[in-house]
Design a protein around this motif. Structure first.
Motif, PDB file in Angstrom:
ATOM      1  N   GLY A  62       4.684  -9.165  -4.391  1.00 52.01           N
ATOM      2  CA  GLY A  62       6.110  -8.936  -4.527  1.00 52.01           C
ATOM      3  C   GLY A  62       6.528  -8.424  -5.885  1.00 52.01           C
ATOM      4  N   ARG A  63       5.568  -8.064  -6.737  1.00 54.11           N
ATOM      5  CA  ARG A  63       5.897  -7.579  -8.077  1.00 54.11           C
ATOM      6  C   ARG A  63       6.213  -6.091  -8.039  1.00 54.11           C
ATOM      7  N   PHE A  64       7.319  -5.732  -8.672  1.00 46.95           N
ATOM      8  CA  PHE A  64       7.728  -4.328  -8.708  1.00 46.95           C
ATOM      9  C   PHE A  64       6.699  -3.472  -9.426  1.00 46.95           C
ATOM     10  N   ASP A  65       6.127  -3.986 -10.512  1.00 47.32           N
ATOM     11  CA  ASP A  65       5.193  -3.174 -11.288  1.00 47.32           C
ATOM     12  C   ASP A  65       3.875  -2.950 -10.569  1.00 47.32           C
ATOM     13  N   LEU A  66       3.583  -3.739  -9.526  1.00 47.74           N
ATOM     14  CA  LEU A  66       2.345  -3.581  -8.763  1.00 47.74           C
ATOM     15  C   LEU A  66       2.582  -2.994  -7.372  1.00 47.74           C
ATOM     16  N   ASN A  67       3.706  -3.340  -6.773  1.00 48.73           N
ATOM     17  CA  ASN A  67       4.024  -2.864  -5.419  1.00 48.73           C
ATOM     18  C   ASN A  67       5.493  -2.469  -5.346  1.00 48.73           C
TER      19      ASN A  67
END
Length: 289
Positions: A62-67
């Protein structure tokens, strides 16, 4: 864009009338409503426990920087469920989001204490979403009349009550909300890690393909900075001035006039689509996030 049939609530979910849905739909401005999204993220993360909760999150899916795409879909689905969904929709999505939030809590090494279930932190996030919505209406359409503004404010409580915010925590009216907002501004601060995360990942579009960053980074920075209150710009050292403000306002009004002419299905995009997409796995008993 293909036409979508009106989103039908699940059997037995009768708490939202057609009239209520129509009232909510008048607030929708289609993709133009997404322009202020990055600025809203910045405002939310300006409260230190929220900022640390995001940058320290171990929920990698759920991380913006990863997904970034999955994170964006989850957020937009939440907004669609909060404003356009039924009580049953909101209960189901609350349960799904709670499964992720259980893992978002501070550790012994965290500089500030936080817990994603803290209703005070959720209230701030909901307040930022409402503030961004009201700002969008003002920028795109020159504002709305008092009756619509009051209805929008009351319904915006759902941005928080769809999770753990108790109804009585939502400020009683817009004047009370302004007092709450002003009282919280003194708590806004970005540590170096949160500041770097916001400038590199959110403003600079760090998670996206290099070509996308080259094509859209400056535009994203322009709209993001334009949407931010000056205090947030100052803390992130984002340059702005009267000339840029004037260009920003003229651009937003032009976009608003254009969006007002679009068919309803365009003005509901992407929110009604995300609501429909949430109901499909829910009916099949599958995970919603």
């Amino acid at each position: 864009m293909p036409d979508r049939a009106p989103t039908a609530p699940p059997p037995g979910a009768t708490d939202v009338t057609d009239a209520a849905l129509q009232r909510r739909r008048r607030y929708m401005s289609g993709p133009a409503a997404l322009l202020g999204g990055p600025a809203n993220v910045i405002m939310q993360l300006g409260l230190p426990p929220v900022g640390r909760g995001v940058v320290e999150s171990t929920v990698t899916s759920g991380r913006f920087d990863l997904n970034p795409r999955k994170r964006g879909k989850t957020t937009l689905t939440y907004l669609a469920v909060a404003m356009l969904g039924t009580d049953d929709d909101r209960a189901a999505y609350r349960e799904a989001v709670d499964t992720s939030h259980r893992h978002v809590r501070s550790t012994a090494d965290s500089p500030v204490r936080y817990n994603a279930f803290d209703p005070r932190l959720q209230l701030w996030v909901a307040a930022c979403i409402y503030r961004g919505t009201a700002d969008s209406l003002a920028l795109l359409h020159g504002g709305v009349d008092d009756d619509i503004a009051e209805e929008l404010y009351r319904e915006s409580a759902r941005f928080g009550t769809t999770l753990q915010v108790r109804p009585e925590m939502w400020p009683a009216d817009r004047a009370a909300f302004q007092q709450y907002w002003d009282s919280m501004l003194g708590e806004i601060a970005f540590d170096d890690e949160v500041r770097r995360y916001l400038l590199d990942q959110v403003v600079g579009l760090g998670p996206y393909h290099p070509i996308q960053r080259v094509l859209f980074r400056d535009t994203n920075r322009f709209f993001t900075t334009g949407y931010l209150p000056q205090q947030f710009r100052d803390q992130l050292d984002l340059d702005w001035g009267p000339r840029r403000q004037r260009v920003f306002e003229l651009t937003m009004r032009a976009i608003g006039r254009t969006s007002a002419l679009l068919p309803l299905r365009w003005r509901l995009y992407p929110f009604e689509g995300y609501l429909a997409d949430m109901r499909k796995p829910r009916a099949q008993g599958k995970s919603l996030v």
